[in-house]
Design a protein around this motif. Structure first.
Motif, PDB file in Angstrom:
ATOM      1  N   UNK A  71       0.930  -1.125   0.105  1.00  0.00           N
ATOM      2  CA  UNK A  71      -0.223  -0.132   0.048  1.00  0.00           C
ATOM      3  C   UNK A  71       0.904   1.244   0.116  1.00  0.00           C
ATOM      4  N   UNK A  72       0.451   2.212  -0.542  1.00  0.00           N
ATOM      5  CA  UNK A  72       0.920   3.511  -0.694  1.00  0.00           C
ATOM      6  C   UNK A  72       0.371   4.241   0.537  1.00  0.00           C
ATOM      7  N   UNK A  90      -5.314  13.370 -10.288  1.00  0.00           N
ATOM      8  CA  UNK A  90      -4.059  12.770 -11.010  1.00  0.00           C
ATOM      9  C   UNK A  90      -3.276  11.888 -10.458  1.00  0.00           C
ATOM     10  N   UNK A  91      -2.894  12.115  -8.975  1.00  0.00           N
ATOM     11  CA  UNK A  91      -2.084  11.286  -8.150  1.00  0.00           C
ATOM     12  C   UNK A  91      -2.878   9.855  -7.712  1.00  0.00           C
ATOM     13  N   UNK A  92      -4.057  10.214  -7.671  1.00  0.00           N
ATOM     14  CA  UNK A  92      -4.937   9.004  -7.424  1.00  0.00           C
ATOM     15  C   UNK A  92      -5.011   8.114  -8.783  1.00  0.00           C
ATOM     16  N   UNK A  98      -0.634   2.414 -11.722  1.00  0.00           N
ATOM     17  CA  UNK A  98       0.686   1.762 -11.506  1.00  0.00           C
ATOM     18  C   UNK A  98       0.462   0.326 -10.922  1.00  0.00           C
ATOM     19  N   UNK A  99      -0.632   0.239 -10.486  1.00  0.00           N
ATOM     20  CA  UNK A  99      -1.030  -1.086 -10.055  1.00  0.00           C
ATOM     21  C   UNK A  99      -0.946  -1.249  -8.271  1.00  0.00           C
ATOM     22  N   UNK A 100      -0.686  -0.336  -7.739  1.00  0.00           N
ATOM     23  CA  UNK A 100      -0.630  -0.311  -6.267  1.00  0.00           C
ATOM     24  C   UNK A 100      -2.085  -0.815  -5.550  1.00  0.00           C
TER      25      UNK A 100
END
Length: 160
Positions: A71-72, A90-92, A98-100
């Motif tokens: 997890x981030x 945009x970050x979300x 990216x597959x988080x």
């Protein structure tokens, strides 16, 4: 990608809880089609240690222990970067792409977040340089998650 709103301190029943729940429900409805199955609210009791540093250290252990593998972690802290709603959205989207498996937004208790959490987080985000009660930050975070979903979906809720 799972979204987790992790809060040190519990909100009592009342208008603050109702409003944060309303935004979480809206984010859940808007996010399903975007690859965000649900926003999960996790609350933890504040530490009862006598000194602020000890309280923050105990709360940090609880936060770190609750993180899902991979997890981030995003820390919500007044020392963080000021970002726009579009930048946050945009970050979300980028983190999801990216597959988080999960993204956790951490809200500290009355003493804030420990240095250990701030070091583990990327990014650290601020809602402003003023200090806000954690109940209000919870509402603001839930609303920004909903707003991010509407931006990603092209819904007219957000206006520049």
């Amino acid at each position: 990608m799972r979204l987790i709103l992790l809060c040190v301190g519990r909100c009592k029943a009342g208008p603050e809880t109702e409003l944060s729940q309303r935004y979480i429900e809206r984010a859940n409805a808007a996010g399903r089609a975007l690859g965000f199955p649900r926003v999960e609210l996790r609350e933890f009791d504040e530490s009862r240690a006598r000194e602020p540093a000890l309280r923050k250290a105990a709360e940090a252990k609880t936060i770190l222990a609750s993180l899902s593998p991979g997890a981030r972690l995003v820390a919500l802290d007044e020392s963080g970067a000021l970002v726009s709603s579009r930048e946050f959205s945009a970050f979300l989207g980028k983190t999801r792409d990216e597959g988080a498996p999960a993204l956790t937004l951490a809200i500290g208790g009355a003493d804030g977040l420990s240095g250990e959490i701030l070091e583990a987080a990327s990014p650290i985000v601020s809602f402003g340089r003023m200090t806000f009660p954690h109940q209000l930050v919870r509402i603001m975070a839930a609303e920004q998650l909903y707003r991010a979903m509407t931006i990603l979906a092209g819904h007219p809720y957000h206006r520049d």
